[in-house]
Design a protein around this motif. Structure first.
Motif: not given
Length: 540
Positions: A380-404
């Protein structure tokens, strides 16, 4: 008290009329829309209904009397709200609600936490008066300003206690089949891009795509040279018959690219109100974009997973474990980024946040309760707010992402396994290696930072510990490794020279702690101004 219209900055939001007085807004997987509409169309049972939703999303429900903010179990798309001066406001951008620049209103407790962990815990953000919706939470804010919250999904153990290796393999595979088949149907031939490390998680995704016969796959790896991890990644892709790209990290290119207006925008976008921007593959994704090496509509698949979020597994073997022991483990595992972390251990609000968390999960000292406390805080804390939040990087460059490997079925399947399985990654390592061997006919070890056996390392540690030198030795080894980081992470530091960084890390500091300090003082990038006056020179 007035409810202002939501400030929605993402173009992907979609609206649905549920009734004359109720409107649903959804961002994320389009498959989530129908699921949420059906849940809202029936009377009652919102929380129970949300537990059945698959996919990644965030949602808002607006009525005449209140606004309800809904986060999926991993906070895929951050949501924020404020109640101030007779106005209730909500947004998908903390900067739209918080005061910044010369008018920055600091949440000082959050800034203390952030220096030591790289995120703000609970519903808090770096901005006074601005709250975030937590992973798996439903928050309702009434017209009168009353705020209520409840969690619809958390890490929990079902009691099935599946333990036989064959049965565990079968159960986990069925869950992964469900999430991956949904992903592949959605992708429908689009390019899938995997940041392939030398470890297990990304390898499992690449293996799965090979087994599924999905051909439009690109793996990429990055670093300062052809390190052992890079070589393992290359071998994995070759064995699977998949395309592999390598992005070389060069100090001059990293530093010149980092200190730009574009990167200032990246920092603002990706910090999501409470998180240190995740820079690990920033340059590599930027390189892929600039070189046109991946399709514009590619979907990135990082290996983030529900597996392996446990730490300090030996605590499961103790006969009795108190709340204080669990609280200390959380603090000493997550709040360690500075040479001296004493300030955060005395932070009353953080201590109360952890106490409230233990109350919420009903901590009772049992083995499963210990697992839940340590895993769920991490998720809930580290994974969500730091590790998983890394998907913002893909969004910034205009890409989609998925975490199956964080979607519903896998998330729940993990809780069906016996604590002897989930306490560490031993079964999982065997599972990934078995699938890799089956797909390629080869055995390949995972990347390890040292070639020395664990037995020998433990023996050396025991000797050093006996003479009181273990901590100093470990810090010295870390400090030397940071000076020649295989991914060039030391090159993202602006305010410290090589000697200063060595002293910082040898004293117990972590690179993320150095990043956090520069981020909070607007010195990480000379053109980024979030917390200071734009007219003040950087570092003043």
């Amino acid at each position: 008290m007035s409810l202002v219209s939501p400030i929605l900055t993402r173009r992907q939001w979609r609206s649905h009329s549920i009734s004359d007085s109720t409107t649903l807004w959804v961002v994320g997987d389009e498959s989530c829309d129908d699921q949420l509409v059906r849940i809202l169309a029936r009377e009652g049972g919102l929380v129970e209904g949300l537990r059945t939703v698959t996919g990644h999303y965030a949602a808002l429900v607006l009525t005449d009397h209140e606004v309800t903010l809904i986060e999926d179990p991993i906070r895929s798309f951050p949501l924020f709200y404020s109640v101030d001066g007779g106005v209730v406001a909500v947004s998908d951008d903390a900067l739209a609600l918080g005061r910044t620049g010369a008018d920055y209103a600091a949440d000082y407790d959050s800034r203390i936490e952030f220096r030591h962990s790289a995120y703000a815990a609970g519903p808090n953000t770096l901005y006074a008066g601005v709250s975030q919706v937590q992973a798996g939470e439903v928050v309702s804010v009434s017209r009168s300003g009353d705020v209520t919250g409840v969690f619809h999904r958390r890490v929990e153990y079902s009691g099935l206690h599946i333990t036989d290796t064959t049965a565990v393999d079968k159960h986990f595979t069925a869950a992964l089949d469900a999430t991956m088949s949904r992903l592949l149907a959605h992708a429908n031939g689009r390019q899938l891009v995997i940041p392939l490390s030398g470890g297990l998680d990304s390898r499992l995704l690449s293996v799965y795509l090979k087994d599924a016969g999905y051909e439009n796959v690109v793996n990429f790896t990055y670093g300062t040279g052809r390190t052992s991890e890079v070589l393992i990644s290359e071998k994995v892709a070759a064995a699977l018959g998949q395309k592999w790209l390598f992005c070389p990290y060069v100090e001059e290119e990293i530093r010149s690219s980092w200190d730009t207006a574009e990167t200032a925008d990246f920092i603002k976008f990706t910090h999501a109100g409470a998180s240190l921007p995740h820079v690990q593959d920033w340059f590599a994704v930027r390189w892929l974009k600039e070189q046109g090496l991946v399709d514009d509509d590619a979907i990135f698949l990082p290996g983030h997973t529900i597996v392996g979020n446990m730490h300090d597994e030996e605590i499961l073997d103790d006969p009795n474990v108190s709340r204080e022991q669990i609280k200390d483990l959380i603090l000493h595992h997550h709040y360690t980024l500075q040479p001296d972390n004493g300030a955060v251990y005395k932070n009353a609000r953080l201590l109360n946040t952890i106490e409230a968390f233990l109350d919420e999960i009903g901590y009772d000292g049992s083995v499963e309760s210990r697992l839940t406390a340590l895993e769920y805080w991490n998720v809930r804390e580290r994974q969500t707010k730091y590790i998983n939040n890394s998907v913002r990087n893909y969004e910034f460059f205009g890409y989609a992402w998925a975490l199956p490997m964080l979607d519903r079925e896998v998330y729940l399947a993990w809780g069906d396994l016996h604590p002897n399985i989930t306490r560490n990654r031993d079964w999982y390592e065997g599972y990934v290696n078995r699938r890799y061997a089956s797909a390629t006919g080869q055995d390949l070890l995972t990347f390890a930072p040292s070639n020395v056996s664990k037995g020998k390392r433990d023996a050396v540690k025991a000797v050093l510990r006996s003479v009181g030198l273990l901590s100093l030795a470990e810090r010295t080894i870390t400090a030397r490794a940071v000076q020649n980081h295989p991914m060039g992470f030391n090159w993202f530091i602006n305010g410290m020279g090589s000697a200063q960084l060595y002293k910082f890390t040898r004293s117990g500091g972590n690179l993320l702690g150095a990043y956090a300090d520069e981020f909070l003082t607007d010195t990480w990038n000379s053109q980024c101004r979030i917390f200071t006056d734009a007219n003040t020179p950087s570092g003043s």
